[in-house]
Design a protein around this motif. Structure first.
Motif, PDB file in Angstrom:
ATOM      1  N   ASN A  31      40.561  46.706  41.993  1.00 32.21           N
ATOM      2  CA  ASN A  31      41.052  45.437  42.517  1.00 32.21           C
ATOM      3  C   ASN A  31      41.141  44.397  41.408  1.00 32.21           C
ATOM      4  O   ASN A  31      40.295  44.341  40.512  1.00 32.21           O
ATOM      5  N   LYS A  32      42.158  43.565  41.501  1.00 32.65           N
ATOM      6  CA  LYS A  32      42.334  42.459  40.561  1.00 32.65           C
ATOM      7  C   LYS A  32      42.134  41.149  41.301  1.00 32.65           C
ATOM      8  O   LYS A  32      42.610  40.967  42.426  1.00 32.65           O
ATOM      9  N   LEU A  33      41.410  40.215  40.681  1.00 34.06           N
ATOM     10  CA  LEU A  33      41.189  38.908  41.284  1.00 34.06           C
ATOM     11  C   LEU A  33      42.364  37.995  40.964  1.00 34.06           C
ATOM     12  O   LEU A  33      42.655  37.727  39.798  1.00 34.06           O
ATOM     13  N   ASN A  34      43.042  37.541  42.012  1.00 38.91           N
ATOM     14  CA  ASN A  34      44.122  36.566  41.848  1.00 38.91           C
ATOM     15  C   ASN A  34      43.618  35.192  42.281  1.00 38.91           C
ATOM     16  O   ASN A  34      43.873  34.723  43.391  1.00 38.91           O
ATOM     17  N   VAL A  35      42.844  34.575  41.435  1.00 32.63           N
ATOM     18  CA  VAL A  35      42.224  33.259  41.613  1.00 32.63           C
ATOM     19  C   VAL A  35      41.244  33.256  42.775  1.00 32.63           C
ATOM     20  O   VAL A  35      40.033  33.153  42.580  1.00 32.63           O
ATOM     21  N   ASN A  36      41.729  33.364  44.011  1.00 30.17           N
ATOM     22  CA  ASN A  36      40.815  33.285  45.151  1.00 30.17           C
ATOM     23  C   ASN A  36      40.944  34.448  46.129  1.00 30.17           C
ATOM     24  O   ASN A  36      40.401  34.394  47.228  1.00 30.17           O
ATOM     25  N   GLN A  37      41.654  35.499  45.746  1.00 25.34           N
ATOM     26  CA  GLN A  37      41.746  36.669  46.615  1.00 25.34           C
ATOM     27  C   GLN A  37      41.915  37.939  45.782  1.00 25.34           C
ATOM     28  O   GLN A  37      42.435  37.904  44.670  1.00 25.34           O
ATOM     29  N   LEU A  38      41.452  39.041  46.344  1.00 22.44           N
ATOM     30  CA  LEU A  38      41.524  40.326  45.653  1.00 22.44           C
ATOM     31  C   LEU A  38      42.802  41.069  46.018  1.00 22.44           C
ATOM     32  O   LEU A  38      43.230  41.067  47.176  1.00 22.44           O
ATOM     33  N   GLN A  39      43.394  41.710  45.011  1.00 26.94           N
ATOM     34  CA  GLN A  39      44.595  42.531  45.208  1.00 26.94           C
ATOM     35  C   GLN A  39      44.320  43.927  44.668  1.00 26.94           C
ATOM     36  O   GLN A  39      43.908  44.088  43.523  1.00 26.94           O
ATOM     37  N   THR A  40      44.510  44.930  45.510  1.00 26.68           N
ATOM     38  CA  THR A  40      44.318  46.308  45.069  1.00 26.68           C
ATOM     39  C   THR A  40      45.493  46.735  44.198  1.00 26.68           C
ATOM     40  O   THR A  40      46.640  46.724  44.651  1.00 26.68           O
ATOM     41  N   VAL A  41      45.195  47.087  42.945  1.00 28.30           N
ATOM     42  CA  VAL A  41      46.254  47.467  42.005  1.00 28.30           C
ATOM     43  C   VAL A  41      46.326  48.975  41.796  1.00 28.30           C
ATOM     44  O   VAL A  41      47.312  49.484  41.260  1.00 28.30           O
ATOM     45  N   ASP A  42      45.284  49.698  42.220  1.00 35.57           N
ATOM     46  CA  ASP A  42      45.328  51.158  42.098  1.00 35.57           C
ATOM     47  C   ASP A  42      44.292  51.774  43.033  1.00 35.57           C
ATOM     48  O   ASP A  42      43.222  51.186  43.274  1.00 35.57           O
ATOM     49  N   THR A  43      44.629  52.926  43.561  1.00 37.02           N
ATOM     50  CA  THR A  43      43.706  53.702  44.385  1.00 37.02           C
ATOM     51  C   THR A  43      43.574  55.089  43.759  1.00 37.02           C
ATOM     52  O   THR A  43      44.579  55.786  43.569  1.00 37.02           O
TER      53      THR A  43
END
Length: 375
Positions: A41-53
């Motif tokens: 997961n990557k932190l986009n300032v105030n929320q997490l985004q899954t970039v790879d599984t």
């Protein structure tokens, strides 16, 4: 000629810094069976985004992160609900991630960030256990002891966080440290913390001017400055029908009493450490659920120095109305303004500022006033 040459070299550095690159994460997870899911997961300032599984095979997995730039970003590698490793990565940086012991190597910033995040997780677990124990204790002396322990733990944690920031002023790991919250209350939410935030921003804004995290920190500092300006403005404002109150709520947002637009307002001064205070709040909750939709609001002011204990009480007792805190406690300027002689102390007022009840919290008398006003 030297200046021109420097400008050309500087431009070349900037161009190369903005160029995306790849980072390789070599993941070890020997204690997990094959096909175990791993999220990156990557932190986009105030929320997490899954970039790879990914899925574990023979205790290993490899993640190739593309579009990594010079500006550091925060990543989390985790087996959902189990182990987690925290990373700070910029262009060309690789890291070895061990999900068995939650460690990382190959990136100094990642090693530092992972240690900081683990300390934070341990503190949250510790303080939550104390908070849970506090909610189950009725004896006043035992409650007081637990509150003292929570306060000491909070102070020690904040001191440790400040030490972390001061020891590595140019580290991007300072950003999440400065935005930490305990029971949704900002750790660095006091006016006195603005200098520390400004010091970090001044350093990182030179190194990483385009970083969304640094930009967000700048906006937070600007917000604090505006709150301070508002406080100064209110201190010079003309007298209204009731003395203005401006205090932070549990999120750190400044809340003004004059902004409450309901027909009837219960202004309530209290302290979370008072005996039987949870019983009083339970009775107030009944009033709130009964009359709120008819035009009734509560503005509850905690007069106490410890924000953590206060926030814990607000959370445990599920207080849905406006809850603010004055950390000056018994030195609050609102005590003489509202002639608060003891705690808890209450006022019932209408939107015109007329005081229709004042004194001790007598629920039956307060409800009698409210019911008549909201007929």
């Amino acid at each position: 000629m030297k200046k021109i040459l420097f400008a050309i070299l500087f431009s070349a550095v900037v161009i190369s810094c903005d160029t995306a690159d790849k980072s390789i994460l070599n993941i070890t997870a020997l204690s997990f069976p094959d096909s175990t899911q791993v999220l990156v997961n990557k932190l986009n300032v105030n929320q997490l985004q899954t970039v790879d599984t990914l899925y574990i095979k023979d205790g290993k997995a490899v993640c190739e992160l593309s579009d990594i730039t010079f500006t550091p970003d925060f990543y989390y590698v985790e087996v959902p609900g189990k182990n987690r490793v925290s990373l700070v990565l910029s262009s060309g940086q690789n890291a070895d991630v061990n999900l068995d012991d939650c460690s990382v190597s190959g990136s100094e910033e990642s090693v530092l960030f992972n240690a900081i995040e683990q300390e934070y997780a341990e503190f949250i677990k510790h303080i939550s256990e104390k908070n849970e124990a506090l909610s189950e204790v009725a004896d006043p002396l035992a409650r007081k002891q637990l509150q003292v322990e929570i306060t000491k733990s909070y102070i020690a944690f904040k001191k440790q966080s400040i030490k972390r920031v001061m020891s590595s002023p140019a580290s991007m790991t300072n950003i999440p440290v400065l935005f930490r919250k305990i029971f949704n209350v900002p750790v660095f939410g006091d006016d006195n913390d603005a200098y520390l935030m400004q010091s970090v921003y001044d350093t990182l804004s030179v190194l990483y001017p385009q970083s969304p995290y640094v930009i967000s920190l700048g906006k937070e500092i600007e917000s604090k400055q505006k709150n301070k300006e508002l406080e100064n403005m209110l201190s010079d404002a003309p007298v209204v029908s009731f003395p203005e109150i401006s205090l932070p709520d549990i999120t750190g947002t400044q809340r003004l009493l004059s902004e409450v637009k309901e027909k009837v307002i219960l202004l309530l001064f209290w302290n979370s450490g008072l005996e039987n205070i949870s019983v009083m709040n339970a009775e107030i909750k009944n009033l709130y659920s009964k009359y709120h939709n008819k035009g009734f609001e509560i503005y509850q002011v905690a007069l106490e120095a410890d924000k953590t204990v206060w926030a814990s009480s607000v959370k445990n007792q599920n207080l849905q109305w406006i809850s603010v805190i004055d950390t000056r406690g018994s030195q609050s300027t609102y005590i003489p303004l509202y002639f608060v002689s003891n705690l808890p102390y209450a006022y019932v007022m209408n939107q015109d500022g007329d005081m229709l009840y004042k004194g001790d919290v007598d629920i039956s008398r307060i409800e009698n006033v409210i019911s008549k006003l909201l007929k």
